[in-house]
Design an enzyme around this catalytic site. Structure first.
Site, PDB file in Angstrom:
ATOM      1  N   LYS A  31       0.840  -1.205   0.000  1.00  0.00           N
ATOM      2  CA  LYS A  31       0.000   0.000   0.000  1.00  0.00           C
ATOM      3  C   LYS A  31       0.873   1.252   0.000  1.00  0.00           C
ATOM      4  O   LYS A  31       2.088   1.170   0.238  1.00  0.00           O
ATOM      5  CB  LYS A  31      -0.910  -0.021   1.228  1.00  0.00           C
ATOM      6  CG  LYS A  31      -0.158   0.000   2.546  1.00  0.00           C
ATOM      7  CD  LYS A  31      -1.119  -0.243   3.713  1.00  0.00           C
ATOM      8  CE  LYS A  31      -0.376  -0.320   5.017  1.00  0.00           C
ATOM      9  NZ  LYS A  31      -1.252  -0.691   6.134  1.00  0.00           N
ATOM     10  N   ARG A  41     -11.036  -0.337  14.837  1.00  0.00           N
ATOM     11  CA  ARG A  41     -10.888   0.367  13.572  1.00  0.00           C
ATOM     12  C   ARG A  41     -11.829  -0.311  12.590  1.00  0.00           C
ATOM     13  O   ARG A  41     -13.008  -0.096  12.656  1.00  0.00           O
ATOM     14  CB  ARG A  41      -9.406   0.334  13.161  1.00  0.00           C
ATOM     15  CG  ARG A  41      -8.995   1.497  12.302  1.00  0.00           C
ATOM     16  CD  ARG A  41      -7.502   1.524  12.026  1.00  0.00           C
ATOM     17  NE  ARG A  41      -7.015   0.295  11.383  1.00  0.00           N
ATOM     18  CZ  ARG A  41      -5.766   0.120  10.964  1.00  0.00           C
ATOM     19  NH1 ARG A  41      -4.873   1.085  11.118  1.00  0.00           N
ATOM     20  NH2 ARG A  41      -5.390  -1.006  10.382  1.00  0.00           N
ATOM     21  N   TYR A  73      16.113  29.224  10.746  1.00  0.00           N
ATOM     22  CA  TYR A  73      14.900  29.854  11.267  1.00  0.00           C
ATOM     23  C   TYR A  73      14.775  29.647  12.777  1.00  0.00           C
ATOM     24  O   TYR A  73      15.012  28.552  13.274  1.00  0.00           O
ATOM     25  CB  TYR A  73      13.660  29.263  10.595  1.00  0.00           C
ATOM     26  CG  TYR A  73      13.502  29.648   9.144  1.00  0.00           C
ATOM     27  CD1 TYR A  73      13.325  30.986   8.777  1.00  0.00           C
ATOM     28  CD2 TYR A  73      13.524  28.680   8.143  1.00  0.00           C
ATOM     29  CE1 TYR A  73      13.178  31.330   7.444  1.00  0.00           C
ATOM     30  CE2 TYR A  73      13.365  29.017   6.812  1.00  0.00           C
ATOM     31  CZ  TYR A  73      13.193  30.354   6.458  1.00  0.00           C
ATOM     32  OH  TYR A  73      13.053  30.696   5.150  1.00  0.00           O
ATOM     33  N   MET A  78      12.419  24.434   4.295  1.00  0.00           N
ATOM     34  CA  MET A  78      11.648  23.770   3.238  1.00  0.00           C
ATOM     35  C   MET A  78      12.566  22.980   2.288  1.00  0.00           C
ATOM     36  O   MET A  78      12.257  21.858   1.898  1.00  0.00           O
ATOM     37  CB  MET A  78      10.830  24.792   2.454  1.00  0.00           C
ATOM     38  CG  MET A  78       9.961  24.152   1.382  1.00  0.00           C
ATOM     39  SD  MET A  78       9.109  25.360   0.373  1.00  0.00           S
ATOM     40  CE  MET A  78       7.629  25.611   1.301  1.00  0.00           C
TER      41      MET A  78
END
Ligand code: PLP
EC number: 5.1.1.1
Length: 376
Positions: A44, A139, A271, A319
């Site tokens: 998957k 689930r 940052y 990023m």
């Protein structure tokens, strides 16, 4: 020139990992004089980020392939896979059933709505199905109270020619860290399904790699285990490395330094200035950031390898870039190879742990903009 980042996918490592799983199953079942369980290789999420086509090529020895999306199932058929395919969440709407019929795809049946849809379908060939029991994951799956009737209904559809083989299935919540919970779930499974004919499928990677879980299923029932993460060379257990399980990393995320600089004592990085040096030091800027799928929550200290030497990340991941400490690698230069995880670098599990997540998430999150290089 493309940006110097890539994810290298090793097909031999994928095949090796499947062999480790099947060999482990053979050894234990052989000793007990029983049959080796069959293996659904779980592919998957684009084979946990490795590419479905790469997985199909490497998992030729699997007994079947398991996934979620119908389009992933179609890609399997288009890539030439003629063996069994299982949809782990089953189908979503009535039109999916015609698709499963056409491409010979087995389904999970986990809710009343699916039984209703199947009951009113027309198929050319009966469909293979596993009826799922919720043994404590809360689930998917029928409750213990509803399961017998659901299974009975599936058997009636079998008699009508809608369903071909029928099986029983459940999923463990804590096979990675709590054998008692797994035992309790197995007890519920046995209590509810004993006497119902059909195949059995209960084990994810952690349960497949834990002796005593799958081997407790009586040998007169054909068993299918469902390993996923271990096939990609990551560990399903928090306290056990993939390496110690003889698993090889199938994906190596690597890049290069695109800038090297010396910063003075008191220099702050990136940052938020979350890292400030306590002495002068050499640092390198790596062309890899969270837009490539590297976790932004990985902070100072996260392991990384530069020119084969293990070092650490500094400050916040941006990023498109991150910064590493070059103190242990003084010879590093602009262009030096950086392994974020995989062969010759930290394991994806180590990086995940530093970022407060699991290897699964990192492997699945590698961005489309990262080119894949396939080693066959
Ligand atoms: C993803 C999944 C698996 C495989 O789990 P791993 O922990 O990756 O081995 C098995 N069964 C089901 C139902 C799943 O959704």
């Amino acid at each position: 020139m493309p940006r110097p980042i890539s994810a290298t996918i090793s097909l031999p490592s994928l095949s090796h990992n499947l062999r480790v799983v099947t060999q482990g199953l053979s050894d234990i079942s052989g000793k007990a004089g029983g049959r080796r369980p069959k293996v659904w290789a779980v592919i998957k999420a684009n084979a946990y980020g490795h590419g479905i086509e790469n997985a199909i090529q490497s998992f030729k020895e699997a007994d079947g392939l398991a996934m979620l999306d119908l389009d992933e199932a179609l890609r399997c058929r288009e890539a030439g896979w003629t063996g069994p395919i299982l949809l782990l969440e089953g189908f979503f709407e009535p039109s999916d059933i015609a698709f499963m019929d056409r491409y010979r795809i087995a389904t999970t049946l986990h809710c009343q709505e699916q039984l209703d849809m199947l009951a009113s379908a027309r198929v050319e060939q009966a469909i293979d199905a596993f009826v799922k029991l919720d043994t404590g994951m809360s689930r998917l799956g029928f409750s213990a109270a509803d399961y017998p009737a659901a299974y009975e209904r599936a058997r009636a559809m079998q008699a009508e020619g809608l369903v071909n083989t029928l099986g029983k299935m459940t999923h463990f919540a804590r096979a990675d860290d709590d054998p008692d919970v797994t035992r309790q779930q197995l007890q519920v499974f046995e209590r509810v399904t004993t006497g119902l004919p059909g195949r059995v499928s209960v084990c994810n990677s952690a349960a497949t790699l834990t002796p005593g879980v799958w081997s407790s299923i009586p040998d007169d029932q054909e068993q299918w285990v469902r390993p996923g993460i271990c096939l990609y060379g990551a560990s399903p257990f928090a306290g056990k490395s993939a390496d110690s399980l003889d698993l090889r990393p199938a994906m190596t995320l690597s890049s290069r330094l695109i800038s090297v600089r010396d910063i003075p004592s008191g220099g702050s990085i990136g940052y938020g200035h979350t890292f400030t040096s306590s002495g002068s030091m050499r640092i390198g800027v790596v062309a890899c950031g969270y837009a490539d799928g590297y976790p932004r929550h990985a902070g100072t200290g996260t392991p990384v390898a530069v020119d084969g030497v293990r070092t650490r990340l500094l400050g916040r991941v941006s990023m498109d870039m991150l910064v590493v400490d070059l103190t242990p690698v003084p010879q590093a230069h602009n262009g030096s190879t950086v392994v974020l995880w995989g062969e010759e670098g930290p394991s994806v599990d180590e990086v995940a742990q530093a970022a407060g997540t699991i290897g699964y998430e990192l492997l699945c999150a590698v961005a489309a903009r990262v080119p894949k290089i396939v080693i066959s």
